[in-house]
Every structure is written in C-alpha cells, then in structure tokens.
Design a protein around this motif. Structure first.
Motif, short mmCIF file in Angstrom:
data_model
loop_
_atom_site.label_atom_id
_atom_site.label_comp_id
_atom_site.label_asym_id
_atom_site.label_seq_id
_atom_site.Cartn_x
_atom_site.Cartn_y
_atom_site.Cartn_z
N LYS A 1 0.83 -1.20 0.00
CA LYS A 1 0.00 0.00 0.00
C LYS A 1 0.87 1.26 0.00
N ASP A 2 1.94 1.26 0.79
CA ASP A 2 2.85 2.41 0.80
C ASP A 2 3.49 2.61 -0.57
N ASP A 3 3.92 1.52 -1.21
CA ASP A 3 4.52 1.62 -2.53
C ASP A 3 3.53 2.19 -3.53
N LEU A 4 2.28 1.73 -3.47
CA LEU A 4 1.27 2.23 -4.40
C LEU A 4 1.06 3.73 -4.19
N GLU A 5 0.97 4.17 -2.95
CA GLU A 5 0.75 5.59 -2.68
C GLU A 5 1.89 6.43 -3.26
N ILE A 6 3.10 6.01 -3.05
CA ILE A 6 4.27 6.76 -3.54
C ILE A 6 4.29 6.76 -5.07
N ASP A 7 4.12 5.56 -5.66
CA ASP A 7 4.17 5.45 -7.11
C ASP A 7 3.00 6.18 -7.78
N ALA A 8 1.82 6.08 -7.18
CA ALA A 8 0.64 6.73 -7.75
C ALA A 8 0.81 8.25 -7.73
N MET A 9 1.28 8.78 -6.62
CA MET A 9 1.49 10.23 -6.54
C MET A 9 2.53 10.68 -7.56
N ALA A 10 3.60 9.90 -7.71
CA ALA A 10 4.65 10.25 -8.67
C ALA A 10 4.12 10.22 -10.11
N ALA A 11 3.13 9.35 -10.36
CA ALA A 11 2.54 9.24 -11.70
C ALA A 11 1.38 10.20 -11.91
N GLY A 12 1.05 10.99 -10.88
CA GLY A 12 -0.03 11.96 -10.99
C GLY A 12 -1.41 11.38 -10.77
N LEU A 13 -1.48 10.21 -10.14
CA LEU A 13 -2.77 9.58 -9.86
C LEU A 13 -3.24 9.92 -8.45
N ASP A 14 -4.54 9.97 -8.26
CA ASP A 14 -5.13 10.22 -6.95
C ASP A 14 -5.35 8.88 -6.26
N ILE A 15 -4.67 8.64 -5.14
CA ILE A 15 -4.76 7.35 -4.44
C ILE A 15 -6.18 7.08 -3.94
N GLY A 16 -6.88 8.12 -3.55
CA GLY A 16 -8.26 7.96 -3.10
C GLY A 16 -9.16 7.45 -4.20
N GLU A 17 -8.99 7.99 -5.39
CA GLU A 17 -9.77 7.52 -6.53
C GLU A 17 -9.42 6.09 -6.89
N LEU A 18 -8.13 5.75 -6.84
CA LEU A 18 -7.71 4.38 -7.15
C LEU A 18 -8.34 3.37 -6.19
N GLU A 19 -8.42 3.73 -4.92
CA GLU A 19 -8.98 2.82 -3.93
C GLU A 19 -10.48 2.59 -4.15
N LEU A 20 -11.16 3.58 -4.73
CA LEU A 20 -12.60 3.44 -4.97
C LEU A 20 -12.92 2.68 -6.25
N MET A 21 -11.96 2.56 -7.16
CA MET A 21 -12.18 1.89 -8.45
C MET A 21 -12.29 0.38 -8.27
N ASP A 22 -13.03 -0.27 -9.20
CA ASP A 22 -12.99 -1.72 -9.18
C ASP A 22 -11.63 -2.16 -9.73
N SER A 23 -11.27 -3.40 -9.53
CA SER A 23 -9.91 -3.85 -9.83
C SER A 23 -9.54 -3.70 -11.30
N ASP A 24 -10.49 -3.92 -12.22
CA ASP A 24 -10.18 -3.78 -13.65
C ASP A 24 -9.88 -2.33 -14.02
N ASP A 25 -10.69 -1.39 -13.51
CA ASP A 25 -10.46 0.02 -13.80
C ASP A 25 -9.16 0.50 -13.17
N ARG A 26 -8.87 0.02 -11.97
CA ARG A 26 -7.63 0.39 -11.29
C ARG A 26 -6.43 -0.10 -12.09
N ALA A 27 -6.49 -1.36 -12.56
CA ALA A 27 -5.40 -1.92 -13.34
C ALA A 27 -5.18 -1.11 -14.62
N GLU A 28 -6.26 -0.72 -15.25
CA GLU A 28 -6.16 0.06 -16.47
C GLU A 28 -5.53 1.43 -16.19
N ALA A 29 -5.96 2.08 -15.11
CA ALA A 29 -5.41 3.39 -14.76
C ALA A 29 -3.91 3.29 -14.44
#
Length: 89
Positions: free
Chosen positions: A47-75
């Motif tokens: 989870k920590d790695d995802l937060e760091i990597d997502a922020m570095a890629a310009g993704l919102d971690i809160g939005e990623l957590e709310l997505m279903d797994s297929d949409d999250r994988a695509e993002a």
C-alpha cells in the motif's frame, strides 16, 4: 572499530544481535520469508509503494482505492505502472 552487529556495545555478538542484523539485511519479502518464516516489515509495503508510485505518476490514491480492480489496473497501466506489483484486493 566496533562491529556494526554489536548493538549493545559489549564487544560480543549474541544470537539476538545476529537475528536483528540478518533481518536488517533482508531486501525482499521472499528473502525474509525464507529466513524467518514470515513477511516481517514487508507485509504492509504494497500500500505504501502504491501511494508513492501513484502520486509520482499523478494519480489520486483515493480515486484508485474506490475503483474496481479492472479500472484500477487500467489506470495504473496508463500511468506506466505494472498493476501486478500492487496487491490491493
């Protein structure tokens, strides 16, 4: 020069100091599981790695957590991250 594994400074390396030294040298979850039978501090890293990597890629971690797994994988893929590196389900 004092040995770095001599944590209490008594000039001897006992079994507890050796165990802590081995644990500090573990560089992966797999290595820790092989040596100690559990994941140690590597358990919560995903989870920590995802937060760091997502922020570095310009993704919102809160939005990623709310997505279903297929949409999250695509993002994650669109952001250049490998979804298999993150176990969120």
């Amino acid at each position: 020069m004092r040995d770095w594994m001599d944590l209490n400074g008594d000039g001897e390396i006992d079994s507890s100091e050796m165990m802590f030294a081995e644990e500090m040298l573990c560089t992966s979850r797999e290595e820790h599981e092989a040596l100690f039978g559990d994941a140690g501090d590597f358990e919560d890293d995903t989870k920590d790695d995802l937060e760091i990597d997502a922020m570095a890629a310009g993704l919102d971690i809160g939005e990623l957590e709310l997505m279903d797994s297929d949409d999250r994988a695509e993002a994650l893929e669109e952001a250049g991250l490998d979804p298999d590196d993150y176990d969120l389900d």
